[in-house]
Design an enzyme around this catalytic site. Structure first.
Site, PDB file in Angstrom:
ATOM      1  N   GLU A 220      -1.977   0.136   8.036  1.00  0.00           N
ATOM      2  CA  GLU A 220      -1.136  -0.934   7.508  1.00  0.00           C
ATOM      3  C   GLU A 220       0.045  -0.380   6.723  1.00  0.00           C
ATOM      4  OE1 GLU A 220      -1.418  -4.782   4.450  1.00  0.00           O
ATOM      5  OE2 GLU A 220      -3.191  -3.534   4.841  1.00  0.00           O
TER       6      GLU A 220
ATOM      7  N   GLU B 219       1.747 -11.951   5.092  1.00  0.00           N
ATOM      8  CA  GLU B 219       0.738 -11.292   5.932  1.00  0.00           C
ATOM      9  C   GLU B 219       1.178 -11.518   7.383  1.00  0.00           C
ATOM     10  OE1 GLU B 219      -1.680  -9.387   5.195  1.00  0.00           O
ATOM     11  OE2 GLU B 219      -2.503  -9.904   3.219  1.00  0.00           O
TER      12      GLU B 219
ATOM     13  N   HIS C 251       2.856  -7.246   4.270  1.00  0.00           N
ATOM     14  CA  HIS C 251       1.499  -6.776   4.535  1.00  0.00           C
ATOM     15  C   HIS C 251       1.090  -7.149   5.954  1.00  0.00           C
ATOM     16  CE1 HIS C 251       0.022  -5.684   0.385  1.00  0.00           C
ATOM     17  NE2 HIS C 251       1.137  -6.348   0.088  1.00  0.00           N
TER      18      HIS C 251
ATOM     19  N   HIS D 213       0.824  -1.210   0.000  1.00  0.00           N
ATOM     20  CA  HIS D 213       0.000   0.000   0.000  1.00  0.00           C
ATOM     21  C   HIS D 213       0.859   1.262   0.000  1.00  0.00           C
ATOM     22  CE1 HIS D 213      -3.092  -2.980   0.636  1.00  0.00           C
ATOM     23  NE2 HIS D 213      -2.435  -3.410   1.710  1.00  0.00           N
TER      24      HIS D 213
END
Length: 288
Positions: free
Chosen positions: A122, A253, A177, A84
């Site tokens: 995040e 993740e 992430h 992101h």
């Protein structure tokens, strides 16, 4: 009475002369030992041949332990992809445009990512961990490239992130992430990789990178995911950055940002450093 004493004096003199006769004949007596140590002084009256080597009066040298050798330098090129970006939320038109995602699909350029219940985003977590991991790897001689250069920009899109690893001919591509599962009890990390593979790099090289990353995070004390994948691994066919990669690539993740315990780690510098250290160590293990 004086006639009796003369033979005694003569005998005494002969004994004395016999005791000194070795020097007179030119044979040296044993060298005297130094009186500086307790061991030497206790054996000073013994012949030199009876003194074991351990009692030598030569000064003893104390051996110093050498410091441990530094770990060997690693080599290779690694692309780290911080998930992101900080400017995504303010630019919906830019991040919602459709781009290639592999397997004949398209998907939005990028997304805003998730956040903890306290509002820690995040994108800030992935940026902090990526910088820390980059520094660890660079100190070991690895060339590290990031897919974005700050935490205030837009994107880049998932196809551009994949292209960064491809163009660099990277030995490993690691996208970082954190998840946003709605169940707050869900926790733990998982490692995604492209499956079924679309090219040779997405086969065993990516699968080995995924296993090595999983093992590294688990060895560092991070729990396996309780809600996605199996044994910490998650084969995926819908992640554009993985589908479009022609280099060994995985997506980590790190956990669930909606889980209170994991959210606390994500938000703290010590927690970010712990994730970075584990990820960097796994990358180094893979490169070896």
């Amino acid at each position: 009475m004086s006639g009796v004493r003369r033979p005694l004096l003569l005998v005494t003199c002969l004994v004395v002369l016999a005791g000194c006769g070795t020097q007179a004949a030119g044979i040296p007596s044993p060298a005297p030992h130094s009186p500086t140590t307790a061991t030497t002084s206790s054996t000073a009256s013994s012949p030199a041949s009876s003194v074991p080597p351990a009692t030598s009066s030569a000064p003893r040298t104390t051996s110093k332990k050498k410091p441990p050798a530094p770990p060997p330098a690693a080599s290779g090129v690694v692309v780290i992809d911080p998930g992101h970006n900080g400017g995504n939320a303010a630019n919906p038109a830019a991040i919602n445009r459709q781009v290639p995602a592999g397997r004949g699909r398209t998907k939005p350029c990028n997304t805003t990512g998730t956040a903890t219940d306290a509002g820690f985003p995040e994108h800030a977590f992935t940026w902090a961990v990526s910088l820390r991991a980059r520094d660890i790897l660079a100190a070991r001689g690895v060339k590290v490239l990031l897919t974005r250069q700050n935490d205030t920009g837009i994107g880049p899109c998932v196809d551009a992130r994949a292209a960064a690893g491809n163009n660099a001919n990277a030995d490993a591509v690691v996208s970082i992430h954190a998840d946003g599962a709605t169940d707050p009890s869900a926790h733990g990390f998982h490692v995604a990789y492209s499956s079924p593979p679309l090219n040779a790099a997405q086969g065993e090289p990516s699968a080995r990178l995924a296993r090595t990353m999983r093992d590294g995070l688990r060895s560092a004390g991070f729990p396996l995911s309780t809600y996605i994948g199996s044994a910490g691994l998650s084969p995926r066919d819908d992640l554009g950055g993985l589908n479009l990669s022609t280099r060994p690539a995985v997506l980590v993740e790190c956990g669930n940002m909606r889980n209170a315990a994991e959210a606390a780690k994500f938000s703290a510098g010590a927690g970010q450093q712990a994730y970075a250290a584990a990820i960097a160590a796994a990358i180094l293990a893979y490169l070896r």
